[in-house]
Design an enzyme around this catalytic site. Structure first.
Site, PDB file in Angstrom:
ATOM      1  N   LYS A   1       0.797  -1.224   0.000  1.00  0.00           N
ATOM      2  CA  LYS A   1       0.000   0.000   0.000  1.00  0.00           C
ATOM      3  C   LYS A   1       0.835   1.282   0.000  1.00  0.00           C
ATOM      4  O   LYS A   1       0.542   2.214   0.740  1.00  0.00           O
ATOM      5  CB  LYS A   1      -0.947   0.023   1.209  1.00  0.00           C
ATOM      6  CG  LYS A   1      -1.818  -1.213   1.351  1.00  0.00           C
ATOM      7  CD  LYS A   1      -2.769  -1.094   2.515  1.00  0.00           C
ATOM      8  CE  LYS A   1      -2.722  -2.309   3.395  1.00  0.00           C
ATOM      9  NZ  LYS A   1      -3.683  -2.309   4.479  1.00  0.00           N
TER      10      LYS A   1
ATOM     11  N   ASP B   1      -6.649  -6.368  10.802  1.00  0.00           N
ATOM     12  CA  ASP B   1      -7.946  -5.690  10.972  1.00  0.00           C
ATOM     13  C   ASP B   1      -9.124  -6.654  10.993  1.00  0.00           C
ATOM     14  O   ASP B   1     -10.126  -6.407  11.657  1.00  0.00           O
ATOM     15  CB  ASP B   1      -8.139  -4.594   9.910  1.00  0.00           C
ATOM     16  CG  ASP B   1      -7.963  -5.090   8.492  1.00  0.00           C
ATOM     17  OD1 ASP B   1      -7.542  -6.252   8.295  1.00  0.00           O
ATOM     18  OD2 ASP B   1      -8.236  -4.311   7.563  1.00  0.00           O
TER      19      ASP B   1
HETATM   20 MG    MG Z   1      -9.553  -0.958   6.835  1.00  0.00          MG
END
Ligand code: MG
Ligand code: ADP
Length: 493
Positions: free
Chosen positions: A196, A231
């Site tokens: 990312k 997450d």
């Molecule tokens: Mg997220």
């Protein structure tokens, strides 16, 4: 002078239903040959993206089989089936002050929560979001972690009010870190690689918890990382706190992932790992799934030009980063072969990722007769002028791609449920069972969400699907990480 050089585009008038310019009216009146020429492209797309029940069943079966193969041995399937080392989930009895730190993109969030056990539950929560300066994303590891630790230290300094740390204790934090990590225990993990847009030197191959602990030490911050999680796992923990029946969590945002509660004896590759509770959470990394996906020529071209060709194929068909781009590629073909938007093909339309998934979602919400919003979104994102027939065709393309994505995501969820049920009869289908969902795509794309739920219902049938609850768990991951710090606290709890 710039206004002379850049006159406002004609399409501005698309926004106002009352003052339509003569040009737009003309466009809307004409039923053009162009849409007729683009029609076979749409028909073929719909055919190639079709997800009839037998295909979805096959996807669910393959997902279950791939999960099994990934649990048998490392590298056994597309699915990595990573051990999270989270063996105990929140029960609601947690008490005390806990922090959470979430690093997963261009922002990071810090959060503190005061937990009051069964009766008082969450007494108070505060959080702050800090954006990471661009230069730190490609700097050194120490620079990045010093920045994070110093922001955390500043946040801790503001602690007060209902937040109370018992005497003699260090603060504890959960650390949600959404980059590929080879976890070695609940509070340690080696960074495999940055993704990312991060390219920080010196971290890959290192224990990121150690990096953070050292930086906190340099800041004079007395805090320890009690739980390192991704997450998905944090979302499961956050949802489980409120509902004991949550067994699966799925993220559908920029990317996608899923995790679920697994029995320790169902994990052959797990050697020597003991869980007091006989259960652990497995992070499937299901974005890498590929077996049996209905892929079109557009998907294949997008994949070939991507930074990771041949990888993350499920993610590339169902997640937010890609749906808009697939639609754009179809529109380019319709423009080139079918002249859908007239003779001229704007450069913007030919720019990869010019059309985002939020754009295609917004276009599908347009219920106006002449699809004005579709026209202006198309113009703004891709530079094309469109008549009503073209807009209708564009909406069809969006729907085709969202439908395939949502239905395939639904089939994946059923695959997980199927695997759990095969191992222990009645665990899923004999009682209420909750799948916690989060992520911007799931939250903000109603058609996608509906297609996903419909596919789950079709696959399970009315009887079984009445037990399965697919529930949005908004921002559960922040509090989830703090809860996991609590359940993994070094102190008595
Ligand atoms: Mg997220
Ligand atoms: P992340 O996955 O990066 O952690 P989010 O869960 O907030 O972040 O998801 C953001 C993604 O959700 C965006 O990249 C986009 O693909 C998708 N998204 C955001 N808004 C919308 C929308 N209105 N309609 C459809 N998809 C959306």
């Amino acid at each position: 002078m710039s206004t002379v050089l850049n006159p406002p585009p004609t399409v501005r008038s698309f926004r106002s239903p009352t003052s339509r310019s003569p040009r737009v009216s003309m466009l809307l009146r004409s039923t053009t040959l162009s849409t007729a020429a683009a029609l076979p492209i749409l028909t073929k797309l719909q055919h190639d993206c079709a997800t009839p029940l037998p295909l979805l069943r096959n996807i669910a079966d393959n997902m279950a089989a791939d999960m099994r193969a990934g649990l048998a041995v490392d590298g056994g399937s597309d699915l990595k089936m990573i051990l999270s080392y989270v063996d105990c989930l929140p029960t609601g009895h947690e008490r005390g002050l806990f922090y959470a730190l979430d690093l997963g993109g261009t922002n990071f969030r810090v959060l503190r929560t005061q937990l009051g056990g069964r009766d008082e539950r969450v007494i108070d929560t505060e959080f702050e979001q800090v954006s990471i300066p661009q230069d730190l994303m490609s700097g050194t590891s120490d620079e990045l972690f010093d920045f994070i630790a110093s922001a955390l230290a500043k946040f801790v300094k503001k602690e007060g009010g209902k937040f109370v740390l018992p005497n003699g204790r260090s603060r504890e934090t959960g650390f949600t870190f959404s980059f590929p990590v080879k976890q070695t225990s609940i509070d340690s993990g080696i960074l495999i690689k940055w993704t990312k847009g991060f390219s920080v030197s010196g971290t890959p191959g290192k224990d990121i918890v150690a990096c953070l602990n050292e930086a906190m030490g340099r800041q004079g911050l007395d805090m320890r990382v009690s739980a390192l999680v991704n997450d998905t796992v944090a979302t499961l923990a956050g949802a489980r706190y409120w509902d004991d029946d949550v067994m699966v969590a799925v993220i559908l945002g920029t990317g996608t992932n899923a995790c679920y509660v697994e029995s320790v004896e169902a994990i052959p590759k797990l050697q020597g790992h003991k869980s007091t509770y006989g259960k652990t959470i497995i992070n499937t990394e299901w974005g890498a799934f590929s077996n049996g996906l209905p892929l079109t020529e557009y998907d294949k071209a997008m994949d070939a030009e991507s930074i990771n060709p041949g990888e993350q194929l499920y993610e590339k068909t169902i997640s937010g980063m890609y749906l808009g781009e697939i639609v754009r590629r179809v529109l380019v073909r319709m423009a080139e072969t079918g002249s859908l938007f007239g003779k001229h093909i704007p450069e913007k339309l030919q720019t990869p990722f010019a059309l985002g998934t939020p754009n295609i979602s917004s276009m599908q919400q347009d219920t106006s007769e002449d699809l004005e919003a579709v026209g202006s979104i198309l113009y703004e994102a891709t530079g094309v002028d469109s008549n009503l027939d073209a807009r209708k065709m564009v909406v069809e393309v969006c729907d085709t791609i969202a439908k395939r994505g949502g239905r395939l995501a639904g089939a994946g969820i059923v695959g997980i449920l199927q695997k759990m049920e095969e191992d222990s009869k009645g665990v899923v289908f004999g009682k209420r069972m909750v799948v916690a969902m989060d992520g911007g795509l799931y939250e903000h794309y109603p058609q996608y969400k509906r297609y996903l739920k419909n596919a789950v219902a079709e696959l399970l049938g009315p009887e079984l699907s009445s037990h399965v609850v697919i529930e949005h768990s908004k921002d559960g991951s922040g509090i989830g990480a703090a809860l996991l710090a609590a359940t993994n606290s070094i102190y008595e709890h």
